[in-house]
Design a protein around this motif. Structure first.
Motif, PDB file in Angstrom:
ATOM      1  N   GLU A  21      40.213  -7.790 -10.411  1.00  0.00           N
ATOM      2  CA  GLU A  21      41.296  -7.155  -9.659  1.00  0.00           C
ATOM      3  C   GLU A  21      42.166  -8.193  -8.957  1.00  0.00           C
ATOM      4  O   GLU A  21      43.371  -7.990  -8.767  1.00  0.00           O
ATOM      5  CB  GLU A  21      40.724  -6.188  -8.627  1.00  0.00           C
ATOM      6  N   ALA A  22      41.550  -9.283  -8.559  1.00  0.00           N
ATOM      7  CA  ALA A  22      42.272 -10.349  -7.864  1.00  0.00           C
ATOM      8  C   ALA A  22      42.935 -11.325  -8.826  1.00  0.00           C
ATOM      9  O   ALA A  22      43.591 -12.275  -8.391  1.00  0.00           O
ATOM     10  CB  ALA A  22      41.315 -11.100  -6.941  1.00  0.00           C
ATOM     11  N   GLY A  23      42.747 -11.127 -10.128  1.00  0.00           N
ATOM     12  CA  GLY A  23      43.313 -12.036 -11.115  1.00  0.00           C
ATOM     13  C   GLY A  23      42.441 -13.231 -11.417  1.00  0.00           C
ATOM     14  O   GLY A  23      42.878 -14.194 -12.049  1.00  0.00           O
ATOM     15  N   ILE A  24      41.200 -13.187 -10.968  1.00  0.00           N
ATOM     16  CA  ILE A  24      40.244 -14.278 -11.216  1.00  0.00           C
ATOM     17  C   ILE A  24      39.520 -13.977 -12.525  1.00  0.00           C
ATOM     18  O   ILE A  24      38.835 -12.965 -12.645  1.00  0.00           O
ATOM     19  CB  ILE A  24      39.239 -14.401 -10.062  1.00  0.00           C
ATOM     20  N   THR A  25      39.640 -14.860 -13.494  1.00  0.00           N
ATOM     21  CA  THR A  25      39.068 -14.594 -14.821  1.00  0.00           C
ATOM     22  C   THR A  25      38.061 -15.641 -15.275  1.00  0.00           C
ATOM     23  O   THR A  25      37.441 -15.476 -16.330  1.00  0.00           O
ATOM     24  CB  THR A  25      40.186 -14.502 -15.883  1.00  0.00           C
ATOM     25  N   LEU A  26      37.898 -16.731 -14.519  1.00  0.00           N
ATOM     26  CA  LEU A  26      36.903 -17.744 -14.874  1.00  0.00           C
ATOM     27  C   LEU A  26      35.593 -17.413 -14.178  1.00  0.00           C
ATOM     28  O   LEU A  26      35.536 -17.353 -12.950  1.00  0.00           O
ATOM     29  CB  LEU A  26      37.376 -19.139 -14.450  1.00  0.00           C
ATOM     30  N   PHE A  27      34.551 -17.166 -14.950  1.00  0.00           N
ATOM     31  CA  PHE A  27      33.233 -16.829 -14.418  1.00  0.00           C
ATOM     32  C   PHE A  27      32.280 -17.978 -14.729  1.00  0.00           C
ATOM     33  O   PHE A  27      31.977 -18.234 -15.902  1.00  0.00           O
ATOM     34  CB  PHE A  27      32.727 -15.523 -15.045  1.00  0.00           C
ATOM     35  N   ASP A  28      31.829 -18.667 -13.695  1.00  0.00           N
ATOM     36  CA  ASP A  28      31.024 -19.879 -13.858  1.00  0.00           C
ATOM     37  C   ASP A  28      29.583 -19.620 -13.432  1.00  0.00           C
ATOM     38  O   ASP A  28      29.316 -19.288 -12.282  1.00  0.00           O
ATOM     39  CB  ASP A  28      31.628 -21.002 -13.000  1.00  0.00           C
ATOM     40  N   THR A  29      28.650 -19.797 -14.357  1.00  0.00           N
ATOM     41  CA  THR A  29      27.243 -19.613 -14.058  1.00  0.00           C
ATOM     42  C   THR A  29      26.461 -20.817 -14.578  1.00  0.00           C
ATOM     43  O   THR A  29      27.027 -21.823 -14.987  1.00  0.00           O
ATOM     44  CB  THR A  29      26.723 -18.274 -14.644  1.00  0.00           C
ATOM     45  N   ALA A  30      25.138 -20.725 -14.557  1.00  0.00           N
ATOM     46  CA  ALA A  30      24.271 -21.801 -15.047  1.00  0.00           C
ATOM     47  C   ALA A  30      22.878 -21.240 -15.248  1.00  0.00           C
ATOM     48  O   ALA A  30      22.490 -20.262 -14.601  1.00  0.00           O
ATOM     49  CB  ALA A  30      24.223 -22.968 -14.057  1.00  0.00           C
ATOM     50  N   ASP A  31      22.120 -21.870 -16.142  1.00  0.00           N
ATOM     51  CA  ASP A  31      20.769 -21.347 -16.407  1.00  0.00           C
ATOM     52  C   ASP A  31      19.852 -21.459 -15.194  1.00  0.00           C
ATOM     53  O   ASP A  31      18.978 -20.624 -14.980  1.00  0.00           O
ATOM     54  CB  ASP A  31      20.156 -22.015 -17.638  1.00  0.00           C
ATOM     55  N   ILE A  32      20.063 -22.471 -14.354  1.00  0.00           N
ATOM     56  CA  ILE A  32      19.179 -22.662 -13.200  1.00  0.00           C
ATOM     57  C   ILE A  32      19.532 -21.741 -12.029  1.00  0.00           C
ATOM     58  O   ILE A  32      18.728 -21.576 -11.107  1.00  0.00           O
ATOM     59  CB  ILE A  32      19.208 -24.132 -12.742  1.00  0.00           C
ATOM     60  N   TYR A  33      20.703 -21.119 -12.050  1.00  0.00           N
ATOM     61  CA  TYR A  33      21.090 -20.251 -10.934  1.00  0.00           C
ATOM     62  C   TYR A  33      20.127 -19.066 -10.839  1.00  0.00           C
ATOM     63  O   TYR A  33      19.898 -18.361 -11.817  1.00  0.00           O
ATOM     64  CB  TYR A  33      22.510 -19.741 -11.103  1.00  0.00           C
ATOM     65  N   GLY A  34      19.594 -18.873  -9.654  1.00  0.00           N
ATOM     66  CA  GLY A  34      18.574 -17.859  -9.438  1.00  0.00           C
ATOM     67  C   GLY A  34      17.190 -18.458  -9.320  1.00  0.00           C
ATOM     68  O   GLY A  34      16.238 -17.759  -8.965  1.00  0.00           O
ATOM     69  N   PHE A  35      17.064 -19.742  -9.599  1.00  0.00           N
ATOM     70  CA  PHE A  35      15.753 -20.402  -9.574  1.00  0.00           C
ATOM     71  C   PHE A  35      15.059 -20.255  -8.224  1.00  0.00           C
ATOM     72  O   PHE A  35      13.842 -20.124  -8.152  1.00  0.00           O
ATOM     73  CB  PHE A  35      15.918 -21.882  -9.927  1.00  0.00           C
ATOM     74  N   ASP A  36      15.856 -20.256  -7.149  1.00  0.00           N
ATOM     75  CA  ASP A  36      15.263 -20.176  -5.817  1.00  0.00           C
ATOM     76  C   ASP A  36      15.232 -18.753  -5.267  1.00  0.00           C
ATOM     77  O   ASP A  36      15.025 -18.546  -4.077  1.00  0.00           O
ATOM     78  CB  ASP A  36      16.023 -21.093  -4.849  1.00  0.00           C
ATOM     79  N   HIS A  37      15.422 -17.758  -6.149  1.00  0.00           N
ATOM     80  CA  HIS A  37      15.345 -16.358  -5.738  1.00  0.00           C
ATOM     81  C   HIS A  37      14.161 -15.680  -6.425  1.00  0.00           C
ATOM     82  O   HIS A  37      13.422 -16.305  -7.186  1.00  0.00           O
ATOM     83  CB  HIS A  37      16.652 -15.631  -6.059  1.00  0.00           C
ATOM     84  N   GLU A  38      14.030 -14.382  -6.195  1.00  0.00           N
ATOM     85  CA  GLU A  38      12.815 -13.696  -6.620  1.00  0.00           C
ATOM     86  C   GLU A  38      12.622 -13.641  -8.127  1.00  0.00           C
ATOM     87  O   GLU A  38      11.486 -13.599  -8.608  1.00  0.00           O
ATOM     88  CB  GLU A  38      12.792 -12.262  -6.036  1.00  0.00           C
ATOM     89  N   HIS A  39      13.702 -13.649  -8.899  1.00  0.00           N
ATOM     90  CA  HIS A  39      13.558 -13.528 -10.351  1.00  0.00           C
ATOM     91  C   HIS A  39      13.532 -14.881 -11.063  1.00  0.00           C
ATOM     92  O   HIS A  39      13.309 -14.937 -12.267  1.00  0.00           O
ATOM     93  CB  HIS A  39      14.671 -12.644 -10.919  1.00  0.00           C
ATOM     94  N   GLY A  40      13.803 -15.954 -10.342  1.00  0.00           N
ATOM     95  CA  GLY A  40      13.597 -17.282 -10.875  1.00  0.00           C
ATOM     96  C   GLY A  40      14.635 -17.775 -11.868  1.00  0.00           C
ATOM     97  O   GLY A  40      15.743 -17.239 -11.983  1.00  0.00           O
TER      98      GLY A  40
END
Length: 277
Positions: A21-40
Motif C-alpha cells: 500500500e505504501a509502494g514498498i515492493t522490495l521484500f528482504d529476508t534471509a534463511d537465518i532470520y527467526g533463528f533467535d525466536h521460537e520457530h528457529g
C-alpha cells in the motif's frame, strides 16, 4: 524481515499488504532470520512462504530478496556446494522457483571467492536466482568476488544509518558508486535506537538533529532518518524492520522529506561529535 516470525498468518499478511500500500515492493529476508525466536532457523522464510502460498498474486508484485551462507552453530559456510544447498532450502521454504536477488549474508573467510562465484553462477544458470549480491562485505571482498564472477554483482548490503556512518568513510559507498551497486542498508534506524529514545549522549545529539528537520517538515524522526540515508548519491535503499503495519506505511513519508546539504551535514556532525574538517 529480520523480526518476521510467528504463527499468525493474518498478521504476517497484513505487514506485507501495508508495505505494498505504501509502494514498498522490495521484500528482504534471509534463511537465518527467526533463528533467535521460537520457530528457529528458517522461520521468517517459512512464514513468508505461507503468505505467498495464500496470496497467489503477491509474488508477481514484489522483488524477492533473500540471503544465505550462515549455518549455526558454525558461523559461515559457503564452500563447494554449501551455498547452493542454502539457496535451494530457501526456495523450498519460500514456496517459489526463483529468488530475484540472492545475497551472500556474510563472507566465509575459508571459502575462496572463486568457489562462491561458481556457486552463484550455477544457481543463476539453473534459473534459481536472477541476480546476486553480498551483505556485510568489505570493498576488498567485493572486488575479490567480482573478479571471479562471470556476471555483474548487483548489490551490497551494509549497516548504515545516522548512528552507523562507517560506510561513508570505509569505501563501501564509494565502491557502490564505482561499480553501480545497489545499496540496501540494514538497521537504518540504528537498531531502533533512534526511535526508542536516547540511550547515550551521541544518540541524543543525532536524534535532536533529525528532529530539527522533522519539526520543520511536519514529519517523523524515522522518516527523516530514512531520507538522510537516501540522499547520498549511491541512493541507498533503507530496509524497514518494523513489524507494525502503520509504521511500515509511514516509512514512505521519507520520500516527501526535503533535505538541504546543511541539513544532511548537520546530522553527520552530530553523529561524528566533531565538526567537519
Amino acid at each position: 524481515m529480520w523480526r518476521y516470525h510467528g504463527d499468525d498468518l493474518g498478521a504476517a499478511t497484513a505487514r506485507c499488504m501495508a508495505a505494498l500500500e505504501a509502494g514498498i515492493t522490495l521484500f528482504d529476508t534471509a534463511d537465518i532470520y527467526g533463528f533467535d525466536h521460537e520457530h528457529g532457523f528458517g522461520a521468517a522464510e517459512t512464514l513468508f512462504g505461507r503468505v505467498l502460498a495464500a496470496n497467489p498474486g503477491l509474488r508477481g508484485q514484489i522483488v524477492l530478496a533473500s540471503k544465505g551462507g550462515i549455518q549455526p552453530p558454525i558461523p559461515y559456510h559457503q564452500r563447494g556446494e554449501q551455498l547452493i544447498a542454502c539457496c535451494e532450502a530457501s526456495l523450498r521454504r519460500l514456496n517459489v522457483d526463483c529468488i530475484d536477488l540472492y545475497q551472500v549474508h556474510r563472507p566465509d573467510l575459508l571459502a575462496h571467492p572463486a568457489e562462491v562465484a561458481a556457486a552463484l553462477d550455477k544457481l543463476r544458470q539453473q534459473g534459481k536466482i536472477k541476480a546476486a549480491g553480498v551483505s556485510n562485505y568489505t570493498p576488498a571482498q567485493v572486488a575479490a568476488l567480482a573478479a571471479h564472477l562471470p556476471f555483474r554483482l548487483l548489490s551490497v548490503q551494509p549497516e548504515f544509518s545516522p548512528l552507523h556512518i562507517a560506510p561513508l568513510f570505509d569505501g563501501v559507498l564509494d565502491q557502490a558508486l564505482e561499480r553501480n551497486l545497489t545499496v540496501l542498508t540494514w538497521s537504518p534506524l540504528g537498531g531502533g535506537g533512534l526511535v526508542r529514545g536516547a540511550a547515550d549522549a551521541r544518540t541524543a545529539r543525532v536524534a535532536a538533529a533529525l528532529d530539527i528537520i522533522a519539526h520543520r517538515q511536519g514529519t517523523t524522526r524515522a522518516a527523516v532518518a530514512y531520507a538522510w540515508a537516501m540522499v547520498h548519491p549511491a541512493r541507498p535503499i533503507p530496509l524497514v524492520g518494523s513489524q507494525t503495519p502503520d509504521r511500515i506505511r509511514e516509512a514512505a513519508d521519507a520520500l516527501k522529506v526535503e533535505m538541504t546539504g546543511a541539513d544532511w551535514y548537520g546530522v553527520l556532525v552530530a553523529a561524528r561529535g566533531t565538526p567537519m574538517p
